[in-house]
Scaffold this active site. Structure first.
Site, PDB file in Angstrom:
ATOM      1  N   ASP A   7     120.043  -6.281 102.419  1.00  0.00           N
ATOM      2  CA  ASP A   7     120.473  -7.737 102.902  1.00  0.00           C
ATOM      3  C   ASP A   7     121.337  -7.678 104.022  1.00  0.00           C
ATOM      4  O   ASP A   7     121.746  -6.665 104.380  1.00  0.00           O
ATOM      5  CB  ASP A   7     121.289  -8.108 101.452  1.00  0.00           C
ATOM      6  N   LEU A   8     121.788  -9.074 104.474  1.00  0.00           N
ATOM      7  CA  LEU A   8     122.701  -9.105 105.747  1.00  0.00           C
ATOM      8  C   LEU A   8     124.031  -9.393 105.095  1.00  0.00           C
ATOM      9  O   LEU A   8     124.763  -8.479 105.062  1.00  0.00           O
ATOM     10  CB  LEU A   8     122.127 -10.077 106.814  1.00  0.00           C
ATOM     11  N   LYS A 212     112.968 -12.146  97.487  1.00  0.00           N
ATOM     12  CA  LYS A 212     112.968 -10.788  98.193  1.00  0.00           C
ATOM     13  C   LYS A 212     112.256  -9.794  97.663  1.00  0.00           C
ATOM     14  O   LYS A 212     111.423  -9.106  98.425  1.00  0.00           O
ATOM     15  CB  LYS A 212     114.386 -10.590  98.297  1.00  0.00           C
ATOM     16  N   ASN A 238     120.443 -13.422  95.099  1.00  0.00           N
ATOM     17  CA  ASN A 238     119.258 -13.530  95.677  1.00  0.00           C
ATOM     18  C   ASN A 238     118.671 -12.258  95.993  1.00  0.00           C
ATOM     19  O   ASN A 238     117.588 -12.246  96.507  1.00  0.00           O
ATOM     20  CB  ASN A 238     119.212 -14.445  96.836  1.00  0.00           C
TER      21      ASN A 238
END
Length: 288
Positions: A7-8, A212, A238
């Protein structure tokens, strides 16, 4: 491990929204050993690419929670747009509950008006960065226009009536958690909808196939990689699907408790180069 997926925001990126030199170095070390690297984020492709480019990293990008998957060469490999009828329902409920929302589409991001957009961004950033000055908050809010191609419409109905429009994600924000809870409770039973969040002041709406984990499994398969040979890193809801499906799920030190409980491993926080630490620990085990 043959593939690392991260993830970012809250994971690879620190509180400044940057990839640290330590994280970039560890990623390159893994890639030099033949391990593939992928980003899986709620951001749009343009907003996801920028912090990677700043440190000279390029990779396939799963964006908008899995609604779009792009190759290393920026080719759209997979997309999962939302049903327009469901999108209209989300719009109506958000309006009724007085919850601000944005539409992420094949034509960019849409909001209602710039002034409202800026007010919401300032409120959000003030809440999440209480020690920042007003000037710093304003600069960060303006940065959103540089990271995303934001367009403004007076009436979302005009947007829904466009023949070629595809809506990939609806992002709702509110500092009043009760409002978000009311919105979610009215949409929880929609079978053509996946509801997640990347923080306690937002809700993210996608097509059920735009998750995702699903997108990562699809991309890994195209690379000839089994999910049991994937290490995934994340911090919020998420990220849950990919953390559960990966062979090794790694929660950030700053992750919400529910995400830590899902994962077999926990690393340092995003501000302490937690991605680098997890990669280094994994590489040590691989080399034994």
């Amino acid at each position: 491990m043959k593939l690392i997926a991260t993830d970012l925001d809250g994971t690879l990126l620190n509180k400044k929204g940057e990839v640290s030199a330590e994280n970039a170095k560890a990623i390159r070390m893994a890639m030099d050993r033949g391990i593939k690297f992928v980003v899986a984020t709620g951001r749009s492709y343009d907003a996801a690419s920028k912090p990677l480019q700043e440190v000279g990293l390029s990779c396939p990008i799963i964006c908008l929670n899995g609604a779009n998957t792009y190759s290393l060469n920026k080719e759209l490999l997979r997309n999962a747009p939302m049903d327009l009828t469901v999108s209209r329902k989300i719009q109506a409920i958000c309006r009724k509950e007085d919850v601000y929302f944005e539409l992420f589409t094949n034509n960019g991001v849409y909001s209602t008006n710039r002034e409202h957009f800026m007010e919401v961004m300032v409120d959000i950033l003030t809440s999440t960065h209480p020690n920042s000055s007003e000037a710093e908050i304003r600069i960060a809010a303006e940065q959103r226009f540089q990271n995303e191609r934001v367009q403004f419409v007076h009436n979302y109905d005009d947007l829904f009536s466009m023949d070629d429009i595809e809506i990939y994600k609806i992002l709702a924000f509110s500092l009043e958690k009760g409002k978000l809870s009311n919105v979610r409770s009215q949409l929880d039973k929609e079978t053509e909808l996946a509801i997640t969040s990347s923080g306690d002041i937002n809700l993210e709406f996608n097509h059920p196939d735009a998750q995702k984990g699903i997108a990562l499994a699809n991309l890994a398969d195209s690379m000839g990689v089994r999910m049991e040979d994937v290490m995934a890193l994340g911090d919020n809801f998420n990220d849950a699907s990919m953390l559960q499906m990966a062979g090794i799920g790694v929660a950030m030190g700053n992750a919400v408790d529910e995400i830590k409980e899902l994962c077999s491993h926990t690393t340092k926080s995003n501000n302490d180069h937690g991605v680098a630490f997890a990669i280094e620990q994994m590489l040590k085990k691989v080399s034994l």
